[in-house]
Each structure stands twice: as C-alpha cells, then as structure tokens.
Write a protein that holds these residues in place. Sequence first.
Motif, PDB file in Angstrom:
ATOM      1  N   ILE A 143     -19.197  -4.797  -0.638  1.00 41.47           N
ATOM      2  CA  ILE A 143     -17.838  -4.651  -0.333  1.00 41.47           C
ATOM      3  C   ILE A 143     -17.941  -4.397   1.215  1.00 41.47           C
ATOM      4  O   ILE A 143     -18.962  -3.723   1.723  1.00 41.47           O
ATOM      5  N   ASP A 187       0.781  -1.120   0.020  1.00 46.25           N
ATOM      6  CA  ASP A 187      -0.013   0.016  -0.124  1.00 46.25           C
ATOM      7  C   ASP A 187       0.996   1.237  -0.015  1.00 46.25           C
ATOM      8  O   ASP A 187       0.163   2.614  -0.083  1.00 46.25           O
ATOM      9  N   PRO A 213      -5.600   0.075  -1.040  1.00 43.60           N
ATOM     10  CA  PRO A 213      -6.336  -1.459  -1.771  1.00 43.60           C
ATOM     11  C   PRO A 213      -5.887  -2.679  -1.248  1.00 43.60           C
ATOM     12  O   PRO A 213      -6.808  -3.553  -1.060  1.00 43.60           O
ATOM     13  N   TYR A 265      -9.390   4.673   0.397  1.00 42.29           N
ATOM     14  CA  TYR A 265      -9.075   3.709   1.026  1.00 42.29           C
ATOM     15  C   TYR A 265      -7.690   3.074   0.371  1.00 42.29           C
ATOM     16  O   TYR A 265      -7.399   3.183  -0.799  1.00 42.29           O
ATOM     17  N   PHE A 284     -15.958  -2.934   4.786  1.00 45.61           N
ATOM     18  CA  PHE A 284     -14.664  -2.388   5.469  1.00 45.61           C
ATOM     19  C   PHE A 284     -15.091  -2.249   6.927  1.00 45.61           C
ATOM     20  O   PHE A 284     -15.933  -2.112   7.621  1.00 45.61           O
ATOM     21  N   LYS A 291      -7.095  -2.500   2.756  1.00 47.74           N
ATOM     22  CA  LYS A 291      -8.444  -1.967   2.838  1.00 47.74           C
ATOM     23  C   LYS A 291      -8.441  -0.968   4.139  1.00 47.74           C
ATOM     24  O   LYS A 291      -9.488  -0.815   4.751  1.00 47.74           O
TER      25      LYS A 291
END
Length: 181
Positions: free
Chosen positions: A132, A92, A167, A165, A134, A170
């Motif tokens: 999705i 990330d 990827p 965010y 989170f 997350k």
Amino acid sequence: MVKKWQHLIHAGGILLLISLIPMMVAHLFIRDQIVCQYMSLPFWVSVCILLFVGAVYLFRTAQRISNVLLSLILIAAGGLMGYREVICPLLDVSHLEDPQVIRLDDLQFYSNNMADSMVTQLIGNSRGSGQIKFDISYEAYEEGEKLYEQVKNRKGYDVVADIEYLPYSKTIIGIDMWIEK
C-alpha cells in the motif's frame, strides 16, 4: 447561441476564481490537511463544471472531429478529477469520526521534487492488503527516514507504522512509526 455559451463559460471562470478564495485561505493559514481538502471542494466543483460546459460547447459547435475528441477528453478529465477531488472526500465524511487503521511493515520512504512540487510517499506491506502507498507530509517522511537509517544495516529490525486514514481519498489522519524486531 454562441454568445450564450460564451457568457456561460465566462460565468464559470468567475465562479472558479471566486472559489479559489477559500482554498487559498485554507492552504495559507490552516495546516490541517483534512480542512484544506474540504475547503478546496468549491474550487474542484467549479473546475469540473467549467470543463463540462467547455466540452459541451466544443461538442455543439464542432465542425471537425478534433473538436469532438477534445470535448470527450475534457469530459473524461472532468469526470476523473471530480471523482478524485470531490466524490472521494464526500464519501469520506462518514469516516471522519471513525477512520480506518492499518498496520504496515517493511516501510520504504520516497521523495520526489518534480516541477517544484515536493511529493513524499510511504510504501509498506499490509498482511491482508499487500503493498500500500500513501502520500505523507515532509515531516513524517523525515521521521521515517531517521528510523529507516537506524535499522538499515541491522538484521531482524523493521520500521513499522500504524496509519489512521480516510478510505476513499486515502487522506492520512494520524501516523505512528516505530522500530520493531
């Protein structure tokens, strides 16, 4: 030979305890989730190393099949933990300046207090990616719940969010929620 492995495991344990210091400082004094995630990297690397060394020691000294199986379980756990807690945050890094953005609609909010560890989540639908999930902060959960309560009995209204965010892990950088008709 056994003494050598025991010293190696003791050294790994000491490394693990020392690596707790930056992690604890980050979690106690710094409330930024991204900073905490990267300050925790030495701890997770130490955990993975200790699991690997312990697994190799168990495997080399195994006199029963149960020790071999335990060493394989330790290696698998260390690998999964290493991927989730070390590799994903490192992947990330290239996205820190340019995080991904996704719009979710039909939001639902969940809170679970298992074993004194609060888990708050947001689940929504993305047009291209489907459903999705989170993990979100408790403050974002409360904000979302207030919006959800406003639209719960009103037909044609929906809680929508734009989420910035990282990827791979997350990790949410920013979240903007509103009511949309």
